[in-house]
Scaffold this motif. Structure first.
Motif, short mmCIF file in Angstrom:
data_model
loop_
_atom_site.label_atom_id
_atom_site.label_comp_id
_atom_site.label_asym_id
_atom_site.label_seq_id
_atom_site.Cartn_x
_atom_site.Cartn_y
_atom_site.Cartn_z
N ASP A 214 -9.95 -5.30 0.66
CA ASP A 214 -11.28 -6.02 0.71
C ASP A 214 -11.79 -5.68 2.22
O ASP A 214 -12.97 -5.47 2.54
N THR A 215 -10.96 -5.53 3.44
CA THR A 215 -11.06 -5.31 4.56
C THR A 215 -11.19 -3.82 4.91
O THR A 215 -12.03 -3.48 5.60
N GLU A 216 -10.17 -3.04 4.56
CA GLU A 216 -10.16 -1.70 4.91
C GLU A 216 -10.68 -0.67 3.98
O GLU A 216 -11.30 0.43 4.45
N ILE A 217 -10.44 -0.83 2.81
CA ILE A 217 -10.82 0.30 1.85
C ILE A 217 -12.12 -0.03 1.20
O ILE A 217 -13.06 1.10 1.10
N LYS A 218 -12.42 -1.07 0.75
CA LYS A 218 -13.69 -1.25 0.04
C LYS A 218 -15.02 -0.81 0.98
O LYS A 218 -15.97 -0.03 0.63
N GLN A 227 -13.43 10.06 3.35
CA GLN A 227 -12.79 10.50 2.23
C GLN A 227 -11.31 10.68 2.44
O GLN A 227 -10.35 10.25 1.50
N ASP A 228 -11.06 11.43 3.49
CA ASP A 228 -9.37 11.78 3.93
C ASP A 228 -9.04 10.39 4.08
O ASP A 228 -7.75 10.08 3.79
N LEU A 229 -9.47 9.56 4.97
CA LEU A 229 -8.92 8.17 5.06
C LEU A 229 -8.86 7.34 3.93
O LEU A 229 -7.73 6.63 3.71
N VAL A 230 -9.94 7.28 3.11
CA VAL A 230 -9.78 6.58 1.87
C VAL A 230 -8.55 7.33 0.86
O VAL A 230 -7.90 6.41 0.43
N ALA A 231 -8.59 8.47 0.63
CA ALA A 231 -7.30 9.19 0.17
C ALA A 231 -6.05 8.50 0.64
O ALA A 231 -4.97 8.11 -0.04
N ASP A 232 -5.90 8.21 1.93
CA ASP A 232 -4.53 8.01 2.49
C ASP A 232 -4.31 6.49 2.24
O ASP A 232 -3.23 6.02 1.81
N PHE A 260 3.21 10.11 8.02
CA PHE A 260 1.95 9.31 7.44
C PHE A 260 2.16 7.95 8.10
O PHE A 260 1.02 7.49 8.49
N GLN A 261 3.32 7.21 8.62
CA GLN A 261 3.47 6.14 9.21
C GLN A 261 3.18 6.24 10.49
O GLN A 261 2.37 5.23 11.05
N PHE A 262 3.15 7.39 11.09
CA PHE A 262 2.64 7.62 12.37
C PHE A 262 1.45 7.55 12.49
O PHE A 262 0.60 7.04 13.58
N ARG A 263 0.59 8.39 11.80
CA ARG A 263 -0.84 8.41 11.71
C ARG A 263 -1.36 7.13 11.62
O ARG A 263 -2.68 6.76 12.13
N HIS A 264 -0.81 6.33 10.73
CA HIS A 264 -1.32 4.85 10.42
C HIS A 264 -0.53 3.58 10.93
O HIS A 264 -0.70 2.50 10.49
N GLN A 265 0.13 3.94 12.17
CA GLN A 265 1.02 2.93 12.74
C GLN A 265 0.32 1.67 13.10
O GLN A 265 0.81 0.49 12.96
N ILE A 266 -0.84 1.75 13.58
CA ILE A 266 -1.44 0.39 13.91
C ILE A 266 -2.16 -0.53 12.93
O ILE A 266 -1.88 -1.63 12.94
N ILE A 267 -2.50 0.22 11.86
CA ILE A 267 -2.89 -0.42 10.65
C ILE A 267 -1.60 -1.23 9.81
O ILE A 267 -1.71 -2.25 9.28
N ILE A 268 -0.64 -0.28 9.92
CA ILE A 268 0.57 -0.60 9.27
C ILE A 268 1.24 -1.88 10.08
O ILE A 268 1.77 -2.89 9.40
N ALA A 269 1.34 -1.67 11.29
CA ALA A 269 1.72 -2.99 12.22
C ALA A 269 0.89 -4.21 11.70
O ALA A 269 1.57 -5.22 11.56
N LYS A 270 -0.41 -4.00 11.64
CA LYS A 270 -1.56 -5.17 11.33
C LYS A 270 -1.15 -5.95 10.03
O LYS A 270 -0.60 -7.13 9.92
#
Length: 292
Positions: A214-218, A227-232, A260-270
């Motif tokens: 709801d918050t990040e993808i939609k 679209q690259d971010l959406v795909a991830d 992958f986890q390094f690229r998205h570490q901030i949102i994963i931590a959140k």
């Protein structure tokens, strides 16, 4: 399709239609995360059964098995379009599905009505309507007591399993036509599953995944620039195994690798923090439903 009800006689409550609709409305207001359909139907179903029991009602459960689960010769899944467009391949795939059943008196007959807001968000439906919704050839199903939390399976059919007098006998005597199936038994929510909080973790996974969607993808789903971010994000959230690997298990796999986890570490931590908050909430809620 074949059936073999394994219900203990008179164990499941028989209620009228108004009561069934009232209970359905209460379930819809309970905060259960029905929107994420990728997984955890068994955890949702068992939580509902405990919620109903806390109100004095005993339900049953209906288990539907796709050929991929019960057969060595088929890879057929229960499969349908992902309307939220969160799955990487655009489909929801299940090896099995389970939902609670209420026995509802309508006129002079008692009907088995399924509670599955993920598929039918307006009201309980007759179990044959529920089965038809799954649209899977060679689907088999069982209707069992609600106490059975999940099933065991084997890599060889029941008929080829050698009985061992030193091992614990099965909890459930499956029908004879299960002799060529890979499903061997059912077990209760106790021991490892209870001690390791499988239900609470499953509900927390689904709730966290929906919050992420709801918050990040939609909001960016239709953005050509992102679209690259959406795909991830779809790879992370739309595949429940990846989502559980990251947030529930704190681990990695070949898709959720270090890069992958390094690229998205901030949102994963959140969302890891959100997951643990949800887990704590569901642990508290389930504790209130546990029998003393």
């Amino acid at each position: 399709m074949k059936k073999h009800p394994l219900l203990t006689p008179r164990k499941a409550s028989v209620i009228d239609l108004n009561t069934a609709n009232d209970l359905f409305a209460e379930i819809m207001q309970s905060g259960i995360p029905f929107g994420y359909q990728q997984a955890n139907c068994h955890n949702i179903s068992h939580y509902i059964s405990m919620l109903l029991a806390s109100k004095g009602y005993q339900c049953a459960k209906i288990w539907a098995f796709a050929p991929v689960v019960y057969s060595t010769s088929s890879s057929k899944l229960i499969s349908f379009a992902d309307k939220k467009n969160i799955s990487p391949n655009g489909k929801i795939d299940w090896g099995y599905h389970v939902a609670p059943i209420l026995q509802v008196r309508i006129g002079n007959k008692v009907r088995k009505m399924v509670i599955d807001p993920g598929l039918f968000p307006k009201s309980p439906v007759r179990y044959r309507t529920w089965l038809a919704k799954l649209k899977t050839r060679k689907l088999i199903y069982l209707i069992v007591d609600s106490v059975w939390y999940l099933f065991n399976s084997s890599v060889i059919p029941n008929s080829q399993l050698q009985p061992d007098l030193n091992t614990v006998q099965p909890n459930v005597k499956l029908p004879d036509w299960f002799s060529d199936k890979l499903i061997t038994d059912f077990f209760k929510y106790e021991e490892d599953s209870l001690e390791q909080h499988w239900i609470e973790k499953g509900l927390a996974v689904n709730e966290t995944a929906m919050a992420f969607y709801d918050t990040e993808i939609k909001p960016i789903l239709q953005s050509k620039q992102q679209q690259d971010l959406v795909a991830d994000y779809k790879m992370l959230v739309g595949n429940v195994f990846n989502f559980e690997t990251i947030f529930r298990d704190g681990n990695w796999n070949y898709e959720m690798d270090n890069n992958f986890q390094f690229r998205h570490q901030i949102i994963i931590a959140k969302y890891r923090q959100i997951y643990f908050g949800n887990l704590s909430k569901w642990q508290c809620k389930l504790a209130l439903l546990m029998p003393l």
